[in-house]
Design a protein around this motif. Structure first.
Motif, PDB file in Angstrom:
ATOM      1  N   ASP A 448       0.813  -1.255   0.076  1.00  0.00           N
ATOM      2  CA  ASP A 448      -0.137   0.048   0.188  1.00  0.00           C
ATOM      3  C   ASP A 448       0.892   1.238  -0.081  1.00  0.00           C
ATOM      4  O   ASP A 448       0.606   2.232  -0.431  1.00  0.00           O
ATOM      5  CB  ASP A 448      -1.007  -0.067   1.411  1.00  0.00           C
ATOM      6  N   ASP A 449       1.945   1.250   0.823  1.00  0.00           N
ATOM      7  CA  ASP A 449       2.782   2.353   0.788  1.00  0.00           C
ATOM      8  C   ASP A 449       3.426   2.629  -0.519  1.00  0.00           C
ATOM      9  O   ASP A 449       3.744   3.967  -0.988  1.00  0.00           O
ATOM     10  CB  ASP A 449       3.922   2.078   1.849  1.00  0.00           C
ATOM     11  N   ILE A 450       3.714   1.380  -1.112  1.00  0.00           N
ATOM     12  CA  ILE A 450       4.667   1.701  -2.326  1.00  0.00           C
ATOM     13  C   ILE A 450       3.661   2.268  -3.481  1.00  0.00           C
ATOM     14  O   ILE A 450       3.880   3.131  -4.232  1.00  0.00           O
ATOM     15  CB  ILE A 450       5.097   0.241  -3.021  1.00  0.00           C
ATOM     16  N   ALA A 451       2.385   1.697  -3.500  1.00  0.00           N
ATOM     17  CA  ALA A 451       1.561   2.356  -4.449  1.00  0.00           C
ATOM     18  C   ALA A 451       1.037   3.776  -4.241  1.00  0.00           C
ATOM     19  O   ALA A 451       1.013   4.546  -5.278  1.00  0.00           O
ATOM     20  CB  ALA A 451       0.244   1.343  -4.444  1.00  0.00           C
ATOM     21  N   ILE A 452       0.944   4.303  -2.917  1.00  0.00           N
ATOM     22  CA  ILE A 452       0.542   5.417  -2.646  1.00  0.00           C
ATOM     23  C   ILE A 452       1.694   6.219  -2.727  1.00  0.00           C
ATOM     24  O   ILE A 452       1.473   7.430  -3.723  1.00  0.00           O
ATOM     25  CB  ILE A 452       0.153   5.473  -1.104  1.00  0.00           C
ATOM     26  N   LYS A 453       2.907   5.855  -2.812  1.00  0.00           N
ATOM     27  CA  LYS A 453       4.076   6.590  -3.147  1.00  0.00           C
ATOM     28  C   LYS A 453       4.017   7.134  -4.421  1.00  0.00           C
ATOM     29  O   LYS A 453       4.106   8.477  -4.889  1.00  0.00           O
ATOM     30  CB  LYS A 453       5.326   6.015  -2.643  1.00  0.00           C
ATOM     31  N   PHE A 454       4.024   6.238  -5.528  1.00  0.00           N
ATOM     32  CA  PHE A 454       4.010   6.488  -6.973  1.00  0.00           C
ATOM     33  C   PHE A 454       2.841   7.237  -7.206  1.00  0.00           C
ATOM     34  O   PHE A 454       2.861   8.095  -8.182  1.00  0.00           O
ATOM     35  CB  PHE A 454       4.418   5.069  -7.657  1.00  0.00           C
ATOM     36  N   LEU A 455       1.686   6.645  -6.844  1.00  0.00           N
ATOM     37  CA  LEU A 455       0.316   7.617  -6.734  1.00  0.00           C
ATOM     38  C   LEU A 455       0.552   9.029  -6.812  1.00  0.00           C
ATOM     39  O   LEU A 455       0.050   9.890  -7.292  1.00  0.00           O
ATOM     40  CB  LEU A 455      -0.767   6.665  -6.329  1.00  0.00           C
ATOM     41  N   SER A 456       0.915   9.337  -5.693  1.00  0.00           N
ATOM     42  CA  SER A 456       1.160  10.802  -5.156  1.00  0.00           C
ATOM     43  C   SER A 456       1.789  11.549  -6.321  1.00  0.00           C
ATOM     44  O   SER A 456       1.471  12.654  -6.420  1.00  0.00           O
ATOM     45  CB  SER A 456       1.781  10.823  -3.815  1.00  0.00           C
ATOM     46  N   TYR A 457       2.773  11.004  -6.673  1.00  0.00           N
ATOM     47  CA  TYR A 457       3.614  11.721  -7.710  1.00  0.00           C
ATOM     48  C   TYR A 457       2.797  12.074  -8.786  1.00  0.00           C
ATOM     49  O   TYR A 457       2.825  13.274  -9.345  1.00  0.00           O
ATOM     50  CB  TYR A 457       4.915  11.158  -8.335  1.00  0.00           C
ATOM     51  N   VAL A 458       1.964  11.217  -9.375  1.00  0.00           N
ATOM     52  CA  VAL A 458       1.151  11.344 -10.476  1.00  0.00           C
ATOM     53  C   VAL A 458      -0.077  12.508 -10.203  1.00  0.00           C
ATOM     54  O   VAL A 458      -0.285  13.398 -10.745  1.00  0.00           O
ATOM     55  CB  VAL A 458       0.290  10.078 -11.032  1.00  0.00           C
ATOM     56  N   LEU A 459      -0.659  12.165  -8.907  1.00  0.00           N
ATOM     57  CA  LEU A 459      -1.547  13.237  -8.512  1.00  0.00           C
ATOM     58  C   LEU A 459      -1.045  14.566  -8.396  1.00  0.00           C
ATOM     59  O   LEU A 459      -1.760  15.486  -8.733  1.00  0.00           O
ATOM     60  CB  LEU A 459      -2.269  12.652  -7.380  1.00  0.00           C
ATOM     61  N   LEU A 460      -0.020  14.764  -7.864  1.00  0.00           N
ATOM     62  CA  LEU A 460       0.485  16.038  -7.653  1.00  0.00           C
ATOM     63  C   LEU A 460       0.822  16.870  -8.790  1.00  0.00           C
ATOM     64  O   LEU A 460       0.485  17.940  -9.127  1.00  0.00           O
ATOM     65  CB  LEU A 460       1.977  16.095  -6.763  1.00  0.00           C
ATOM     66  N   LEU A 461       1.158  15.924  -9.842  1.00  0.00           N
ATOM     67  CA  LEU A 461       1.376  16.793 -11.089  1.00  0.00           C
ATOM     68  C   LEU A 461       0.042  17.050 -11.703  1.00  0.00           C
ATOM     69  O   LEU A 461      -0.004  18.347 -12.382  1.00  0.00           O
ATOM     70  CB  LEU A 461       2.453  15.696 -12.194  1.00  0.00           C
ATOM     71  N   LEU A 462      -0.833  16.135 -11.928  1.00  0.00           N
ATOM     72  CA  LEU A 462      -2.159  16.491 -12.363  1.00  0.00           C
ATOM     73  C   LEU A 462      -2.837  17.608 -11.681  1.00  0.00           C
ATOM     74  O   LEU A 462      -3.263  18.366 -12.402  1.00  0.00           O
ATOM     75  CB  LEU A 462      -2.824  15.324 -12.280  1.00  0.00           C
ATOM     76  N   VAL A 463      -2.693  17.724 -10.261  1.00  0.00           N
ATOM     77  CA  VAL A 463      -3.557  18.669  -9.615  1.00  0.00           C
ATOM     78  C   VAL A 463      -2.700  20.108  -9.822  1.00  0.00           C
ATOM     79  O   VAL A 463      -3.321  21.057  -9.990  1.00  0.00           O
ATOM     80  CB  VAL A 463      -3.421  18.280  -7.827  1.00  0.00           C
ATOM     81  N   ALA A 464      -1.374  20.124  -9.800  1.00  0.00           N
ATOM     82  CA  ALA A 464      -0.697  21.450 -10.231  1.00  0.00           C
ATOM     83  C   ALA A 464      -0.780  21.738 -11.358  1.00  0.00           C
ATOM     84  O   ALA A 464      -1.102  23.105 -11.814  1.00  0.00           O
ATOM     85  CB  ALA A 464       0.848  20.922  -9.783  1.00  0.00           C
ATOM     86  N   GLY A 465      -0.827  20.793 -12.491  1.00  0.00           N
ATOM     87  CA  GLY A 465      -1.127  21.341 -13.848  1.00  0.00           C
ATOM     88  C   GLY A 465      -2.638  22.058 -14.005  1.00  0.00           C
ATOM     89  O   GLY A 465      -2.870  23.091 -14.468  1.00  0.00           O
ATOM     90  N   PHE A 466      -3.647  21.103 -13.444  1.00  0.00           N
ATOM     91  CA  PHE A 466      -4.869  21.765 -13.817  1.00  0.00           C
ATOM     92  C   PHE A 466      -5.021  23.035 -12.840  1.00  0.00           C
ATOM     93  O   PHE A 466      -5.905  23.899 -13.420  1.00  0.00           O
ATOM     94  CB  PHE A 466      -5.949  20.806 -13.315  1.00  0.00           C
TER      95      PHE A 466
END
Length: 598
Positions: A448-466
């Motif tokens: 779960d920690d591994i999945a959330i770690k890489f997921l957070s990178y994707v979400l931060l880029l998407l949220v910041a871009g939008f």
């Protein structure tokens, strides 16, 4: 007034599509709103019948009560005069300049080709009308050959009747929108304000604009005037007229009988069809129609309008939503509309079943092995962001209450997925969250920690871009509204990513026996229904494609269920396994955690 033809509707309705989040909210609640309106309309109809004055038993010693009859006969030819005047009371029958339309030999309340008469014309407003003046339509009917002027020697009150109705109505003036470009671009703010004002003209959402200062009322022109002669020749008791009909009955005092009911039908007159009257207006369109209407149809229109008022009084419907529902009936194919209503009811049933099984799963769950606890926390954050966004946009209290209940349930699920303690060591009590033993002592937490770690990178880029795009090209009331709208848009667009950690855990554990499959099945059925709506409802292509992204996630879940064999020894969705669960160390550990918390 008859619904406009398809070609005419297409010529009027247009504009850009609504934002994605509004479409999702509108699409999800359409069936519930329709059902509620029909329920209230039927209830009001039967309540009026039930609570109407009951006839007392007939006393043989007393004469029978007088029954009021219609003074005119069905199919009797009538002459019609239509006047426009700025005065409420009209008696200037000799002024031909006030007479707009005159028709002869109109059959009274029967359906024949000559029963419907129409007229389209241009009206040139006076200076008084341009400056918030009033204008009234005075329509008079008389038996063919008889005058309506009381000064005429052949005038007889029993042979004529009429009714007055305003053609110009007063409504609050639409205020300038508070939204602006936060970066201080004046050109962008001016252009956007013009677009928003035009959009508000279409939607008629005056309740969403709350500015300080007194409300300015201006006059609006009704381009369509529909006059219906109600097909009602019932004999009513003098003191027993149903309360829903009594306000429209005009009784003649000498004979104690009533004139035919004249109904100005504005049911299909939508708010966006009204024209603001000001000094720049030189001419105004006016479409007049005279036609019969059945008693059932007239009462149905009245009951639906009353149900709209009840919904608005309780806050379950905004001012412009009734027009949106009427527009669906005007523009939609009737067969397609019926299918849509049936599918919406199925959508509501599956929503309820998914909700019930979700509560049942987390209430009986005894182990967090194989489940993503951090996804539960992310779901709570997403629900809370949506609740704040609805609160910031003046949403009706029923939608706010529904969203608030969802937030509470998501927080309750956090308490089932994690161990919550209240820390009272400081001046302000704080909540501390601890992982369950069944979650921390195996590979579930690591994956779960591994999945959330890489997921957070994707979400931060998407949220910041939008967020940067929204700040540069869109308008907002404040920086707080910009943050909320950016986060909410990301939740709607990228919410499917929240299911990815569970897919990663299933892949690593090579099992899906720990998942709530009943709840997921109902959600998958709802996703299929959403796919059907994507082809039926008009929406942008990108939003239509985004509907199918959840299908991809559920198909991967189904593939995992087919690939990974079922482990009979694994604890199932209710916390029970194939072996004796009394010796299950994970369950005992979680029960000890609950005792420590309590």
């Amino acid at each position: 007034m008859a619904p406009p033809a398809a070609g005419e509707t297409a010529a009027v309705v247009g504009g850009d599509a609504q934002p994605q989040q509004q479409q999702r909210q509108a699409g999800g609640g359409f069936g519930q709103t329709i059902t509620g309106i029909i329920r209230i309309a039927v209830f009001c109809y039967f309540a009026s019948k039930f609570f109407s004055p009951k006839q007392k038993p007939v006393d043989p010693s007393k004469p029978p009560p007088h029954l009021m009859s219609n003074l005119f006969h069905k199919g009797e030819p009538l002459d019609m005069w239509f006047y426009l005047s700025e005065n409420v009371k009209f008696n200037d029958f000799g002024n031909d300049g006030k007479l707009v339309w005159h028709e002869t030999n109109i059959p009274c309340a029967v359906w024949k080709p000559e029963s419907t008469r129409t007229l389209s014309m241009k009206y040139y407003p006076s200076e008084a009308l341009k400056n918030n003046g009033s204008l009234y339509a005075h329509v008079f009917f008389a038996r063919s050959g008889f005058p309506i002027d009381p000064n005429d020697p052949e005038y007889q009150p029993l042979n004529c009747f009429g009714r007055t109705h305003p053609v110009a109505t007063y409504l609050p003036k639409r205020k300038a929108d508070k939204k602006k470009s936060l970066l201080g671009n004046p050109k962008d703010s001016a252009d956007s304000s013009a677009e928003v004002e035009a959009s508000q003209e279409v939607n008629g959402r005056d309740s969403e604009l709350k500015d300080e200062g007194p409300v300015e009322w201006i006059s609006y022109w009704k381009p369509n005037v529909t006059i219906n002669l109600v097909d009602d020749f019932t004999r009513y008791p003098q003191h027993g007229v149903p309360p829903n009909i009594a306000p429209y009955i005009q009784v003649e005092p000498t004979t104690v009988n009533y004139y035919p009911i004249v109904f100005f039908n504005e049911f299909w007159l939508l708010r966006d069809k009204l024209i603001a009257i000001n000094e720049t207006v030189s001419e105004l369109p006016l479409n007049i129609e005279v036609s019969p209407i059945s008693m059932t149809k007239w009462q149905l229109f009245e009951q639906i309008e009353q149900s709209f008022q009840v919904h608005r009084s309780y806050g379950s419907m905004l001012d412009g939503e009734s027009d949106e529902l009427k527009r669906v009936f005007l523009e939609g194919n009737p067969y397609l509309l019926g299918i849509t209503m049936c599918v919406s009811m199925l959508h509501s049933v599956f929503d309820f079943l998914a909700f019930k099984n979700d509560i049942q799963f987390w209430n009986k769950n005894k182990s967090m092995e194989g489940l993503s606890a951090k996804s539960v926390v992310l779901n709570f954050i997403c629900q809370f962001i949506i609740f704040l966004y609805l609160l910031d946009n003046d949403t009706s209290w029923m939608i706010l209450a529904s969203s608030g209940v969802g937030v509470c349930i998501e927080f309750w699920k956090i308490g089932k997925a994690m161990r919550i303690e209240v820390d009272r060591s400081g001046m302000i009590p704080r909540l501390r969250f601890h992982d369950r033993e069944s979650y921390a002592r195996n590979k579930t937490k690591e994956y779960d920690d591994i999945a959330i770690k890489f997921l957070s990178y994707v979400l931060l880029l998407l949220v910041a871009g939008f967020a940067i795009y929204s700040l540069a090209y869109e308008r907002h009331k404040s920086w707080y509204s910009w943050i909320l709208s950016s986060l909410t848009s990301c939740v709607y667009m990228f919410g499917f990513i929240m299911m990815c950690p569970q897919l990663f855990i299933n892949y690593k554990l090579k099992s899906v026996a720990h998942l709530p499959w009943r709840q997921m099945t109902y959600k998958f059925l709802n996703t299929i229904i959403d796919d059907l709506f994507a082809f039926v409802i008009k929406m942008p292509m990108l939003h239509r494609l985004s509907v199918f992204r959840d299908d991809v996630i559920f198909l991967i879940y189904l593939y995992q269920r087919w690939v990974y064999p079922v482990d009979k020894t694994r604890v199932n969705e209710f916390g029970f396994g194939g072996e004796d669960d009394s010796a299950d160390p994970k369950k005992i550990t979680d029960q000890e955690d609950d005792k420590k918390t309590n």
